[in-house]
Design an enzyme around this catalytic site. Structure first.
Site, short mmCIF file in Angstrom:
data_model
loop_
_atom_site.label_atom_id
_atom_site.label_comp_id
_atom_site.label_asym_id
_atom_site.label_seq_id
_atom_site.Cartn_x
_atom_site.Cartn_y
_atom_site.Cartn_z
N SER A 87 11.07 -6.36 -8.22
CA SER A 87 9.53 -6.25 -7.83
C SER A 87 8.57 -7.76 -7.91
O SER A 87 7.33 -7.53 -8.03
CB SER A 87 8.91 -5.17 -8.85
OG SER A 87 8.97 -5.75 -10.35
N THR A 128 4.18 -0.60 -1.33
CA THR A 128 3.39 -1.73 -1.80
C THR A 128 2.48 -2.16 -1.20
O THR A 128 2.62 -2.36 0.20
CB THR A 128 4.22 -2.70 -2.55
OG1 THR A 128 3.45 -4.03 -2.71
CG2 THR A 128 5.39 -3.32 -1.66
N GLU A 130 1.82 -5.01 -0.72
CA GLU A 130 2.43 -6.59 0.00
C GLU A 130 2.89 -6.34 1.23
O GLU A 130 2.93 -7.29 2.09
CB GLU A 130 3.59 -6.91 -1.11
CG GLU A 130 3.27 -7.60 -2.28
CD GLU A 130 2.60 -9.02 -2.22
OE1 GLU A 130 3.25 -9.95 -1.53
OE2 GLU A 130 1.67 -9.22 -2.67
N TYR A 151 10.33 -9.71 -0.64
CA TYR A 151 10.11 -8.59 -1.33
C TYR A 151 9.57 -7.63 -0.10
O TYR A 151 9.81 -6.50 -0.31
CB TYR A 151 9.25 -9.13 -2.41
CG TYR A 151 8.62 -7.63 -3.08
CD1 TYR A 151 9.24 -6.96 -3.93
CD2 TYR A 151 7.18 -7.52 -2.77
CE1 TYR A 151 8.67 -5.76 -4.52
CE2 TYR A 151 6.80 -6.23 -3.30
CZ TYR A 151 7.33 -5.48 -4.05
OH TYR A 151 6.92 -4.31 -4.83
N LYS A 155 10.73 -4.06 1.18
CA LYS A 155 9.98 -2.84 0.96
C LYS A 155 9.49 -2.12 2.15
O LYS A 155 9.63 -0.81 2.51
CB LYS A 155 8.66 -3.11 0.05
CG LYS A 155 9.16 -3.24 -1.67
CD LYS A 155 9.15 -2.01 -2.12
CE LYS A 155 9.45 -1.91 -3.70
NZ LYS A 155 9.46 -0.69 -4.15
N ARG A 187 2.60 -4.56 -18.76
CA ARG A 187 3.10 -5.34 -17.70
C ARG A 187 4.17 -6.53 -18.14
O ARG A 187 3.84 -7.09 -19.12
CB ARG A 187 2.03 -5.76 -17.08
CG ARG A 187 1.92 -6.53 -15.88
CD ARG A 187 2.50 -5.76 -14.69
NE ARG A 187 2.09 -6.20 -13.52
CZ ARG A 187 2.59 -6.09 -12.43
NH1 ARG A 187 3.59 -5.72 -12.39
NH2 ARG A 187 1.97 -6.49 -11.22
N1 GDD Z 1 3.30 -14.35 -11.26
C1 GDD Z 1 2.22 -15.41 -11.09
N2 GDD Z 1 2.41 -16.49 -12.12
N3 GDD Z 1 1.65 -15.10 -10.19
C2 GDD Z 1 0.56 -16.14 -10.21
C3 GDD Z 1 0.64 -17.35 -10.96
C4 GDD Z 1 1.44 -17.43 -12.07
O1 GDD Z 1 1.81 -18.41 -12.80
N4 GDD Z 1 -0.41 -18.30 -10.69
C5 GDD Z 1 -1.20 -17.70 -9.60
N5 GDD Z 1 -0.40 -16.28 -9.27
C6 GDD Z 1 -1.00 -15.59 -8.26
C7 GDD Z 1 0.24 -15.10 -7.22
O2 GDD Z 1 0.42 -16.46 -6.37
C8 GDD Z 1 -0.32 -14.07 -6.54
O3 GDD Z 1 -1.20 -14.28 -5.39
C9 GDD Z 1 -1.09 -13.47 -7.60
O4 GDD Z 1 -1.21 -14.32 -8.62
C10 GDD Z 1 -0.59 -12.26 -8.28
O5 GDD Z 1 0.78 -12.40 -8.61
P1 GDD Z 1 1.73 -11.27 -9.42
O6 GDD Z 1 0.90 -10.89 -10.53
O7 GDD Z 1 3.03 -12.03 -9.56
O8 GDD Z 1 1.61 -10.09 -8.50
P2 GDD Z 1 1.93 -9.83 -6.90
O9 GDD Z 1 0.68 -9.67 -6.30
O10 GDD Z 1 2.73 -10.95 -6.39
O11 GDD Z 1 2.69 -8.39 -6.83
C11 GDD Z 1 2.42 -7.41 -7.75
O12 GDD Z 1 1.71 -6.36 -7.18
C12 GDD Z 1 2.32 -5.88 -5.82
C13 GDD Z 1 1.33 -4.72 -5.37
O13 GDD Z 1 0.33 -5.50 -4.48
C14 GDD Z 1 3.95 -6.87 -8.12
O14 GDD Z 1 3.67 -5.93 -8.79
C15 GDD Z 1 4.48 -6.24 -6.85
O15 GDD Z 1 5.62 -5.59 -7.22
C16 GDD Z 1 3.55 -5.48 -6.35
O16 GDD Z 1 4.51 -4.68 -5.31
#
Ligand code: GDD
Length: 343
Positions: A87, A128, A130, A151, A155, A187
């Site tokens: 994920s 998702t 995404e 990803y 999906k 989380r």
């Molecule tokens: N992980 C991470 N770590 N993300 C960062 C960081 C960091 O240090 N700094 C900035 N970000 C930004 C990422 O580039 C992204 O734009 C945003 O924070 C959110 O990142 P994540 O928390 O990793 O979540 P995601 O949006 O990529 O995906 C999550 O949400 C989706 C639903 O919209 C995951 O849970 C997916 O599995 C889910 O489908």
């Protein structure tokens, strides 16, 4: 007396699995979880549910057809909640094969085997936001999909083939929630929200110097996972299977999240600079936030903002926990746990 419904949750050890297992048990289901064996063992909240006899778990992996087949024959579920996934979006660029095997082929294994033992099975697929990728917000069920990561591509393919496709071809009750980001104290720490709350709590307690982040400009629609699992069950109780966007309808930057978490800890951050040079300083002028391009993605989803009016209209669902309440809940949980460990 009506027969108890049997639910199988794949991906039980993730954040959503534990909240959903609790909810389904409270609703009177027999709840089974497909658990991937790891040397660390199941997370504590899954072990607690198991010990309280609220959840039975079966070892297996959606990447392994024989275990999927075995678990379906053993459990013969009425409802399957397919939450198993690789994920993490950033990780999917590093391990595309594994991502496709779990997120696309894995869905095929689960859906085909579930149908084989029970043609009336109802299947919920964790789709998702995404999948919208490069599509400008607000995004709803009619918005075009434009995935930009392995990803999201895996999906989307699973969504189109095994959910929408099987519904049309075989009349299967296959439905999905197109969930926008949803968070909680459970989380994983490699997702940005928990990384922020955990690190800022450590900084506040003097246990960490600095928090390194990637893109601070990215905008996400962040809700509370406990609210979002309710909708998973509701989706499977409808007369007909459909896909629903689930979101709060508010969007904020990663920087906004940092500010909200700092406020909840009685801290204040002053930002300076742009892009890779941006830093956040505490009231004493010390740099406590900096950007590390290591966390940038090869292709970023810049802005997600969901329009969940269909879920509101058809399912009567709306989120209960606000953004500020969510951030506060996460910060408090991290701060209290760290304080307890160090005292
Ligand atoms: N992980 C991470 N770590 N993300 C960062 C960081 C960091 O240090 N700094 C900035 N970000 C930004 C990422 O580039 C992204 O734009 C945003 O924070 C959110 O990142 P994540 O928390 O990793 O979540 P995601 O949006 O990529 O995906 C999550 O949400 C989706 C639903 O919209 C995951 O849970 C997916 O599995 C889910 O489908």
């Amino acid at each position: 007396m009506a027969k108890k419904k049997r639910a199988l949750i794949t991906g039980i050890s993730g954040q959503d699995g534990s909240y959903l297992a609790e909810l389904l048990f409270d609703k009177g289901y027999d709840v089974y979880g497909l658990l991937r064996r790891t040397s660390a063992g199941p997370p504590p909240y899954i072990e607690d549910l198991h010990l309280a006899k609220k959840l039975s778990y079966v070892y297996g992996n959606v990447r392994d057809l024989s275990t999927v087949r075995m678990v379906m024959e053993e459990v013969r579920p009425d409802e399957v909640y397919n939450l198993a996934a690789q994920s993490h979006v950033w990780v999917s660029f590093k391990v595309p094969d594994e991502t496709w095997d779990t997120n696309y082929y894995g869905v095929g294994r689960v859906v085909n085997e579930a149908m084989r033992v029970n043609k009336d099975v109802r299947i919920y697929q964790a789709s998702t936001s995404e999948m919208f990728g490069a599509t400008l917000p607000p995004q709803n069920e009619r918005s075009p999909f434009a995935p930009v990561s392995p990803y999201a591509e895996s999906k989307l393919k699973a969504h189109e083939e095994f959910i929408v496709g099987y519904r049309e071809k075989y009349g299967l009750f296959a439905a999905s929630g197109i969930l926008f980001n949803h968070e909680s104290p459970r989380r994983g720490k490699h997702f940005v929200t928990r990384k922020i709350t955990h690190s800022l709590a450590k900084i506040k307690l003097g246990l960490q110097e600095k928090l390194l982040l990637g893109n601070l400009e990215a905008k996400r629609d962040w809700g509370y996972a406990g609210d979002y699992v309710e909708v998973m069950r509701l989706i499977l109780q409808q007369q007909k299977p459909h896909d629903y966007v689930i979101a709060t309808g508010e969007t904020r930057t990663v920087r906004d999240f940092v500010d909200a978490a700092a406020t909840a800890l009685d801290m204040h951050i002053t930002w300076k600079g742009k892009g890779k040079s941006e830093v956040g300083r505490d009231t004493g002028g010390k740099v406590i936030i900096a950007v590390d391009p290591e966390f940038y993605r090869p292709h970023e989803v810049h802005q997600l903002l969901g329009d969940a009016r269909k879920a509101r209209r058809e399912l009567g669902w709306k989120p209960k926990v606000s953004f500020d309440q969510l951030v506060e809940m996460m910060v408090k949980s991290d701060y209290d746990a760290l304080k307890h460990q160090t005292s």
